[in-house]
Write a protein that holds these residues in place. Structure first.
Motif, PDB file in Angstrom:
ATOM      1  N   GLU A  57       3.369   4.789   1.351  1.00  0.00           N
ATOM      2  CA  GLU A  57       2.428   4.843   0.232  1.00  0.00           C
ATOM      3  C   GLU A  57       2.567   3.616  -0.669  1.00  0.00           C
ATOM      4  O   GLU A  57       3.200   3.655  -1.730  1.00  0.00           O
ATOM      5  N   VAL A  58       1.960   2.535  -0.252  1.00  0.00           N
ATOM      6  CA  VAL A  58       1.957   1.298  -1.032  1.00  0.00           C
ATOM      7  C   VAL A  58       0.610   0.613  -0.860  1.00  0.00           C
ATOM      8  O   VAL A  58      -0.081   0.802   0.140  1.00  0.00           O
ATOM      9  N   GLY A  59       0.261  -0.186  -1.867  1.00  0.00           N
ATOM     10  CA  GLY A  59      -0.984  -0.944  -1.769  1.00  0.00           C
ATOM     11  C   GLY A  59      -0.882  -2.109  -0.812  1.00  0.00           C
ATOM     12  O   GLY A  59      -1.855  -2.481  -0.166  1.00  0.00           O
ATOM     13  N   ASN A  60       0.295  -2.718  -0.727  1.00  0.00           N
ATOM     14  CA  ASN A  60       0.540  -3.839   0.188  1.00  0.00           C
ATOM     15  C   ASN A  60       1.793  -3.556   1.000  1.00  0.00           C
ATOM     16  O   ASN A  60       2.882  -3.440   0.428  1.00  0.00           O
ATOM     17  N   LEU A  61       1.639  -3.425   2.301  1.00  0.00           N
ATOM     18  CA  LEU A  61       2.770  -3.197   3.204  1.00  0.00           C
ATOM     19  C   LEU A  61       2.968  -4.450   4.048  1.00  0.00           C
ATOM     20  O   LEU A  61       2.036  -4.942   4.687  1.00  0.00           O
ATOM     21  N   TYR A  62       4.198  -4.942   4.053  1.00  0.00           N
ATOM     22  CA  TYR A  62       4.543  -6.149   4.803  1.00  0.00           C
ATOM     23  C   TYR A  62       5.529  -5.785   5.906  1.00  0.00           C
ATOM     24  O   TYR A  62       6.555  -5.159   5.636  1.00  0.00           O
ATOM     25  N   ILE A  63       5.213  -6.179   7.115  1.00  0.00           N
ATOM     26  CA  ILE A  63       6.024  -5.798   8.272  1.00  0.00           C
ATOM     27  C   ILE A  63       6.674  -7.042   8.867  1.00  0.00           C
ATOM     28  O   ILE A  63       6.005  -8.025   9.189  1.00  0.00           O
ATOM     29  N   ASN A  64       8.002  -6.977   8.957  1.00  0.00           N
ATOM     30  CA  ASN A  64       8.807  -8.061   9.543  1.00  0.00           C
ATOM     31  C   ASN A  64       8.608  -9.398   8.829  1.00  0.00           C
ATOM     32  O   ASN A  64       8.521 -10.464   9.448  1.00  0.00           O
ATOM     33  N   ARG A  65       8.562  -9.337   7.498  1.00  0.00           N
ATOM     34  CA  ARG A  65       8.527 -10.522   6.647  1.00  0.00           C
ATOM     35  C   ARG A  65       8.901 -10.078   5.235  1.00  0.00           C
ATOM     36  O   ARG A  65       8.983  -8.893   4.943  1.00  0.00           O
ATOM     37  N   ASN A  66       9.121 -11.067   4.356  1.00  0.00           N
ATOM     38  CA  ASN A  66       9.433 -10.721   2.978  1.00  0.00           C
ATOM     39  C   ASN A  66       8.221 -10.078   2.311  1.00  0.00           C
ATOM     40  O   ASN A  66       7.088 -10.181   2.804  1.00  0.00           O
ATOM     41  N   ILE A  67       8.427  -9.389   1.169  1.00  0.00           N
ATOM     42  CA  ILE A  67       7.343  -8.612   0.574  1.00  0.00           C
ATOM     43  C   ILE A  67       6.762  -9.261  -0.683  1.00  0.00           C
ATOM     44  O   ILE A  67       5.951  -8.635  -1.373  1.00  0.00           O
ATOM     45  N   THR A  68       7.147 -10.484  -0.992  1.00  0.00           N
ATOM     46  CA  THR A  68       6.583 -11.186  -2.138  1.00  0.00           C
ATOM     47  C   THR A  68       5.696 -12.323  -1.657  1.00  0.00           C
ATOM     48  O   THR A  68       5.779 -12.747  -0.506  1.00  0.00           O
ATOM     49  N   GLY A  69       4.836 -12.800  -2.547  1.00  0.00           N
ATOM     50  CA  GLY A  69       4.020 -13.963  -2.211  1.00  0.00           C
ATOM     51  C   GLY A  69       2.695 -13.640  -1.570  1.00  0.00           C
ATOM     52  O   GLY A  69       2.300 -14.264  -0.584  1.00  0.00           O
ATOM     53  N   ALA A  70       1.959 -12.647  -2.118  1.00  0.00           N
ATOM     54  CA  ALA A  70       0.627 -12.326  -1.590  1.00  0.00           C
ATOM     55  C   ALA A  70      -0.303 -13.521  -1.757  1.00  0.00           C
ATOM     56  O   ALA A  70      -0.248 -14.232  -2.757  1.00  0.00           O
ATOM     57  N   ILE A  71      -1.176 -13.729  -0.773  1.00  0.00           N
ATOM     58  CA  ILE A  71      -2.083 -14.873  -0.776  1.00  0.00           C
ATOM     59  C   ILE A  71      -3.513 -14.377  -0.939  1.00  0.00           C
ATOM     60  O   ILE A  71      -3.935 -13.409  -0.301  1.00  0.00           O
ATOM     61  N   VAL A  72      -4.248 -15.043  -1.806  1.00  0.00           N
ATOM     62  CA  VAL A  72      -5.626 -14.689  -2.120  1.00  0.00           C
ATOM     63  C   VAL A  72      -6.458 -14.589  -0.845  1.00  0.00           C
ATOM     64  O   VAL A  72      -6.359 -15.444   0.043  1.00  0.00           O
ATOM     65  N   ALA A  73      -7.258 -13.519  -0.757  1.00  0.00           N
ATOM     66  CA  ALA A  73      -8.197 -13.292   0.351  1.00  0.00           C
ATOM     67  C   ALA A  73      -7.510 -13.053   1.691  1.00  0.00           C
ATOM     68  O   ALA A  73      -8.167 -12.750   2.671  1.00  0.00           O
ATOM     69  N   ARG A  74      -6.186 -13.199   1.731  1.00  0.00           N
ATOM     70  CA  ARG A  74      -5.445 -12.868   2.943  1.00  0.00           C
ATOM     71  C   ARG A  74      -4.673 -11.571   2.740  1.00  0.00           C
ATOM     72  O   ARG A  74      -4.672 -10.696   3.601  1.00  0.00           O
ATOM     73  N   GLN A  75      -4.037 -11.458   1.602  1.00  0.00           N
ATOM     74  CA  GLN A  75      -3.333 -10.233   1.221  1.00  0.00           C
ATOM     75  C   GLN A  75      -3.754  -9.855  -0.203  1.00  0.00           C
ATOM     76  O   GLN A  75      -2.976 -10.020  -1.153  1.00  0.00           O
ATOM     77  N   PRO A  76      -5.004  -9.387  -0.409  1.00  0.00           N
ATOM     78  CA  PRO A  76      -5.407  -8.947  -1.748  1.00  0.00           C
ATOM     79  C   PRO A  76      -4.366  -7.992  -2.315  1.00  0.00           C
ATOM     80  O   PRO A  76      -3.876  -7.113  -1.603  1.00  0.00           O
ATOM     81  N   PHE A  77      -4.038  -8.164  -3.606  1.00  0.00           N
ATOM     82  CA  PHE A  77      -2.838  -7.523  -4.136  1.00  0.00           C
ATOM     83  C   PHE A  77      -3.159  -6.457  -5.173  1.00  0.00           C
ATOM     84  O   PHE A  77      -3.946  -6.675  -6.085  1.00  0.00           O
ATOM     85  N   GLY A  78      -2.471  -5.311  -5.043  1.00  0.00           N
ATOM     86  CA  GLY A  78      -2.572  -4.244  -6.033  1.00  0.00           C
ATOM     87  C   GLY A  78      -2.160  -2.924  -5.424  1.00  0.00           C
ATOM     88  O   GLY A  78      -2.221  -2.737  -4.209  1.00  0.00           O
ATOM     89  N   GLY A  79      -1.736  -1.990  -6.280  1.00  0.00           N
ATOM     90  CA  GLY A  79      -1.257  -0.707  -5.790  1.00  0.00           C
ATOM     91  C   GLY A  79      -1.983   0.468  -6.406  1.00  0.00           C
ATOM     92  O   GLY A  79      -3.059   0.324  -6.995  1.00  0.00           O
ATOM     93  N   PHE A  80      -1.368   1.648  -6.284  1.00  0.00           N
ATOM     94  CA  PHE A  80      -1.951   2.863  -6.830  1.00  0.00           C
ATOM     95  C   PHE A  80      -0.835   3.729  -7.377  1.00  0.00           C
ATOM     96  O   PHE A  80       0.242   3.238  -7.661  1.00  0.00           O
ATOM     97  N   LYS A  81      -1.072   5.023  -7.552  1.00  0.00           N
ATOM     98  CA  LYS A  81      -0.164   5.876  -8.319  1.00  0.00           C
ATOM     99  C   LYS A  81       0.064   5.197  -9.680  1.00  0.00           C
ATOM    100  O   LYS A  81      -0.885   4.689 -10.284  1.00  0.00           O
ATOM    101  N   LEU A  82       1.285   5.158 -10.183  1.00  0.00           N
ATOM    102  CA  LEU A  82       1.516   4.540 -11.486  1.00  0.00           C
ATOM    103  C   LEU A  82       1.777   3.037 -11.388  1.00  0.00           C
ATOM    104  O   LEU A  82       2.252   2.416 -12.340  1.00  0.00           O
ATOM    105  N   SER A  83       1.455   2.453 -10.248  1.00  0.00           N
ATOM    106  CA  SER A  83       1.526   0.995 -10.130  1.00  0.00           C
ATOM    107  C   SER A  83       0.274   0.330 -10.671  1.00  0.00           C
ATOM    108  O   SER A  83       0.251  -0.889 -10.831  1.00  0.00           O
ATOM    109  N   GLY A  84      -0.761   1.116 -10.954  1.00  0.00           N
ATOM    110  CA  GLY A  84      -1.923   0.481 -11.550  1.00  0.00           C
ATOM    111  C   GLY A  84      -3.227   1.155 -11.203  1.00  0.00           C
ATOM    112  O   GLY A  84      -3.280   2.117 -10.436  1.00  0.00           O
ATOM    113  N   VAL A  85      -4.278   0.623 -11.793  1.00  0.00           N
ATOM    114  CA  VAL A  85      -5.631   1.120 -11.568  1.00  0.00           C
ATOM    115  C   VAL A  85      -6.553  -0.076 -11.425  1.00  0.00           C
ATOM    116  O   VAL A  85      -6.426  -1.066 -12.130  1.00  0.00           O
ATOM    117  N   GLY A  86      -7.461   0.009 -10.464  1.00  0.00           N
ATOM    118  CA  GLY A  86      -8.403  -1.083 -10.250  1.00  0.00           C
ATOM    119  C   GLY A  86      -8.319  -1.619  -8.839  1.00  0.00           C
ATOM    120  O   GLY A  86      -7.428  -1.265  -8.059  1.00  0.00           O
TER     121      GLY A  86
END
Length: 1007
Positions: A944-973
């Motif tokens: 249950e995450v907005g961005n799941l990264y498999i076999n790589r680090n989990i920071t450094g989302a890239i625009v239009a490749r890994q649109p970034f944001g979550g749900f639950k109390l991680s945010g709205v929108g």
């Protein structure tokens, strides 16, 4: 750094006729029916069958190699059987009958499954041993004895050189010291042989080993050339002195492209030292698939002339083509390698000629399995009558056996590159060899398939019409009417490029000269005098004033709001293309000021330069992507039917208040701001107090790009006063916020209240952090997992909203993982972010530091403190901290800490790991390290995450490749950098028109 010039297509052909004669001779020898390496196909073993099947089926090839990569981590036959079944059941795989039968079982513990596991494991081990000279020194010595009896010599390479800890780097050095000592003892029993250890009476070292520079320092980094050189040379001197004492030769391998220039720089400096300058038993490797390798060779020749004593250059084609190509595409860099094999072959021939024609300065080691390549070297050497000591041929153990025998038969010295070590670290090497052997372009494969000799040994010809440019491959096409809607990513700075690294250093020095200035708010196009000012300091050196920032009052906030209302009337009617082009101009300005912006980010919020650089790239991408997206949305939609036109389009909401964070002070501030602006909203930017100067730099850029007065305003101020006022204001339509959960929830609640005179409901876009977990299962590549967790947990001192704060590890690998995690973290350098030696800087301020220390105190009470480190004085430093034995309900496993604190948790099984990962209030980012297809598929569904990264680090989302944001109390929108994001700043409308007149309606196509 990349040489963009074309290869000289009019290559020198003076040696061509002799090359053809020798190549014919060599290739016929490799195909001889009585050759001892030709086995009767009726006695084909399982490993041979596996290779044959994979060559015939691309889908099977991919899945088989993925399975082979996972085998060393699997701890039972049941696990091997289960993974084999999962990999071989993929849709893209066409299985031969024998393999279909092997995966036909329902229980991995059953006898058929155990039999299948044993069979395939044996086949893979046999494959591995074809390319690995032995798992221990005893086996290696037997291999060397066998090679010497066949008239060949050797060089030994230790597998497992990918060090991620300083303990491993120290061990790597010690293993080589032990190796050359053991080999030297064995060499005492060898009789020197002409052609192997003697050349025209000159003795050649009987012991040679090959080493990689990156293995001598875990933090080897081109951005830190001085620190890397110091660490590496300290250890290399120990090795070289021992080798000199024992009479052993040392050869330095070449690795990935980003390390090439620093590797050459270090070796050129080290080998010019008086102690090593006269050594001729040393060598350097060059890779011909690199576009700038010919120029590198020319440089080494000039250096060797100055040095005055020859050493060896091993010339190879290169073993990382796929990796280099993928890396350059992912980072939007020009490809350092040639795109065509023919281009590499041609460059190899040019370099061979240049090297051999300078044999008095450099000895040549021609490493290739291509008969033509070796034949050309023979032709040149024989034509020029080059002394035997000055050149040799090289092949890889297990790959060039037939060619090696043919070269020995012709009287040439042949050296076999022989890796040794355990199967686990050797798997990456094995996969590279299998990729080479099974590739359609492989010379060995084509020769084995008896492709016509004339074609195999023909001169390489480059087809310049082939291939698509890198720029075209990076372009994302949008369904919009104009060419301007194409979006091209901004490449991060490649700090392996010396020129770019110098620009970064110069910018940092220049910005340090500008510290201490005063920055005023911007209201209605004018910088205004503030009533009070806030000091912004460098968190790594708390006494260093970065600047003073004017804080607006509530009265000035009202002035800004009135200015925005007035400007909105014209801005909302400004064509979308005009607004989009202002963003594009801003992006261009950001690119021009990249190094300067990096320096400001480094000094004001304590982010190391490479991470600051990635943030600037993200800001540029936001500008260009949202510009293209707005033009796409502006096109609208028509839903017409006969007699009726229906037009669907968007209009801006009104006034947007952007409240930006300090942890991504440039990228997130830019993304939220330009999204509001390009959609036609007037925007007020209130940055976090600790990063207000960076927001002032963004303000300068937007003003220069052409944003009209009142449309954008820079309004730094106290959150509890100015921030609250703007959130509650009746004329605020959109609030875009990134920050803490506490403040985000407060904004959400306040925005829901309708103020007197308010005729709309406010839209809130809020990103409020996470308690991000990475799961490491029993099949994970631990090298990859440890490095990824360290980077995700401690990059920017754990202050990224996507940072890893929990790592959940399968019980069977928990202890091994934890031990390496601790050592890898201990290898990080903590200090000021502008020091290139440093990987971990400070936290943002004293308040953050004290809060994190409180969490660490709670962690000590509930779990086991496994690692803490010394930190420097003078800044807000927190040691990278690891807790183990953490239960899911412990405070440090539940609450967002926003600092370099990592909780290590043990999972009974994969379902248990997912349960723990999902057991918090947050759902922002998560990660999985696994080579189990079923686990990857399950995590994709259930994590249950907005961005799941498999076999790589989990920071450094890239625009239009890994649109970034979550749900639950991680945010709205909607996700930032995604196709839905701009919709949050727009109101959709539909206009319907009845176009009938007296029963007549125009019909498209009627005349």
């Amino acid at each position: 750094m990349v040489v963009q010039g074309k290869i000289n297509l009019s290559a020198d052909r003076r040696y061509e006729s002799q090359t053809q004669v020798i190549a014919q001779e060599l290739i016929k020898s490799t195909r001889a029916k009585n050759n001892i390496f030709n086995r009767v196909r009726d006695q084909m073993r399982w490993d041979d069958k596996v290779l044959e099947w994979t060559m015939a089926n691309p889908g099977l090839r991919v899945q088989m190699f993925r399975f082979i990569d996972a085998i060393p981590s699997l701890q039972s036959k049941a696990e091997i059987a289960n993974h084999f079944q999962q990999y071989m059941s993929a849709e893209e795989v066409e299985l031969p009958g024998a393999l279909k039968g092997m995966i036909n079982f329902s229980d991995p513990n059953s006898f058929p499954a155990q039999t299948a596991a044993a069979t395939i494991t044996k086949a893979v081990e046999t494959l591995a041993y074809k390319y690995i000279a032995g798992e221990n020194i005893t086996e290696v010595i037997k291999t060397i004895d066998r090679l010497r009896k066949s008239g060949m010599t050797y060089t030994i390479d230790l597998l497992g050189e990918a060090v991620i800890t300083e303990a491993e780097a120290t061990d790597y050095l010690q293993r080589y010291l032990d190796l050359i000592e053991q080999l030297t003892q064995k060499a005492q029993s060898w009789r020197r042989q002409e052609g192997i250890d003697l050349a025209d009476g000159e003795e050649i070292s009987q012991v040679q080993v090959s080493v990689k520079l990156t293995a001598f320092y875990s933090q080897f980094d081109p951005l830190n050339p001085i620190g890397s050189k110091t660490k590496v040379c300290d250890r290399l001197r120990i090795l070289l002195r021992k080798a000199a004492e024992l009479g052993a030769a040392i050869h330095f391998d070449m690795e990935q492209y980003r390390y090439k220039d620093l590797t050459l720089q270090i070796l050129k400096e080290l080998l010019m030292e008086d102690e090593f300058r006269t050594r001729t038993d040393l060598g350097i490797t060059l890779q011909a698939y690199l576009r700038d390798s010919y120029a590198d060779l020319e440089g080494i020749i000039q250096w060797a002339k100055e040095r005055g004593h020859p050493l060896t250059v091993r010339l190879v084609k290169g073993a990382y083509w796929d990796q280099e190509t993928i890396k350059s595409l992912q980072n939007h860099w020009e490809q350092p390698v040639y795109n065509q094999k023919e281009a590499t072959d041609l460059n190899y021939e040019r370099m061979t000629q240049l090297l051999l024609e300078n044999h008095e300065y450099l000895y040549a080691a021609i490493g290739s399995h291509n008969v033509r390549s070796q034949a050309l070297a023979c032709a040149i050497a024989e034509t020029l009558k080059i002394p035997p000591r000055r050149f040799e041929m090289q092949v890889l153990y297990g790959m060039g056996d037939k060619l090696a025998q043919a070269l020995v038969k012709r009287g040439h010295r042949v050296r076999v590159y022989s890796p040794y070590g355990n199967l686990l670290p050797g798997m990456a090497y094995l996969i590279r060899r299998l990729l080479e052997n099974t590739a359609n372009s492989s010379f060995i494969r084509q020769n084995d398939e008896e492709k016509p000799i004339e074609e195999l040994i023909a001169p390489p010809v480059v087809d310049e019409s082939r291939g698509v440019s890198l720029k075209d491959s990076l372009r994302i096409e949008r369904n919009a009417p104009t060419e301007n809607t194409q979006f091209i990513y901004a490449p991060d700075t490649d700090y392996a490029d010396t020129n770019l690294r110098l620009k970064a250093e110069q910018a940092l020095a220049q910005v340090k000269q500008e510290l201490g200035k005063t920055y005023q708010p911007l209201i209605n196009g004018e910088y205004i005098e503030a009533d009070n000012y806030l000091d912004s300091v460098n968190p790594c050196r708390a006494s260093e004033l970065v600047g003073k920032v004017g804080q607006i009052s509530v009265e000035q906030a009202q002035q800004a709001m009135e200015a925005a209302k007035a400007a909105f009337k014209s801005w909302k009617n400004t064509p979308a293309s005009v607004r989009a082009n202002i963003l594009r101009k801003a992006a261009d300005l950001m690119e021009q000021r990249r190094h300067e912006l990096n320096a400001w980010i480094c000094l004001e919020v304590g982010k190391i330069i490479p991470q600051a650089d990635g943030e600037v790239s993200e800001a540029i991408d936001f500008c260009r992507y949202y510009a293209a997206e707005m033009e796409r949305l502006d096109a609208g939609k028509n839903y017409d039917i006969a007699g009726e036109n229906n037009r669907y389009f968007y209009q801006p909401k009104g006034i947007a208040v952007v409240i930006s964070p300090w942890n991504f002070p440039f990228a997130i501030a830019t993304g939220m701001t330009v999204a509001a602006l390009v959609t036609g909203n007037c925007t007020l930017l209130k940055p976090a107090a600790t990063s207000a100067i960076i927001a002032a730099k963004l303000t300068e850029i937007l003003v220069e790009a052409g944003i009209p007065a009142g449309v954008f305003q820079y309004v730094p101020g106290k959150g509890s006063q100015v921030g609250t006022y703007l959130v509650q204001h009746k004329d605020t339509h959109v609030i875009a916020f990134t920050g803490s959960r506490e403040v985000g929830c407060q904004i959400y609640a306040e925005a829901a209240k309708r103020a007197p005179g308010q005729k709309h409901l406010k839209r809130v876009i809020a990103e409020m952090g996470g308690k991000n977990a990475i799961i490491v299962d029993e099949s994970a590549d631990l090298d990859q997992a440890v490095a990824g967790v360290v980077q995700s947990a401690f990059g920017y001192s754990g202050q990224k909203c996507s940072a890893c704060s929990r790592v959940i590890v399968a019980a069977s690998v928990h202890d091994a993982f934890l031990a390496r995690l601790v050592e890898a973290t201990k290898s990080l350098n903590v200090g000021a972010a502008d020091d290139p030696n440093v990987q971990v800087g400070s936290v943002i301020d004293a308040t953050a530091r004290d809060r994190i220390l409180e969490y660490i105190a709670q962690g000590k009470q509930q779990s086991e403190l496994t690692l803490t480190m010394a930190t420097p004085d003078g800044g807000y430093y927190i040691s990278p901290t690891i807790f183990s034995g953490v239960d899911p309900d412990h405070t440090i496993a539940q609450e967002e800490i926003f600092g370099p604190v990592l909780a290590v948790m043990k999972a009974d099984n994969f379902n248990h790991a997912l349960e723990m990962a999902n057991g918090t209030d947050y759902a922002l980012t998560g990660g999985l390290y696994s080579r189990t297809p079923g686990h990857i598929e399950q995590a994709s569904r259930e994590f249950e995450v907005g961005n799941l990264y498999i076999n790589r680090n989990i920071t450094g989302a890239i625009v239009a490749r890994q649109p970034f944001g979550g749900f639950k109390l991680s945010g709205v929108g909607s996700k930032a950098g995604g196709p839905d994001y701009l919709l949050q700043f727009l109101d959709p409308r539909v206009v319907t028109e009845n176009i009938q007149r007296q029963g007549f309606a125009p019909i498209e196509g009627m005349e």
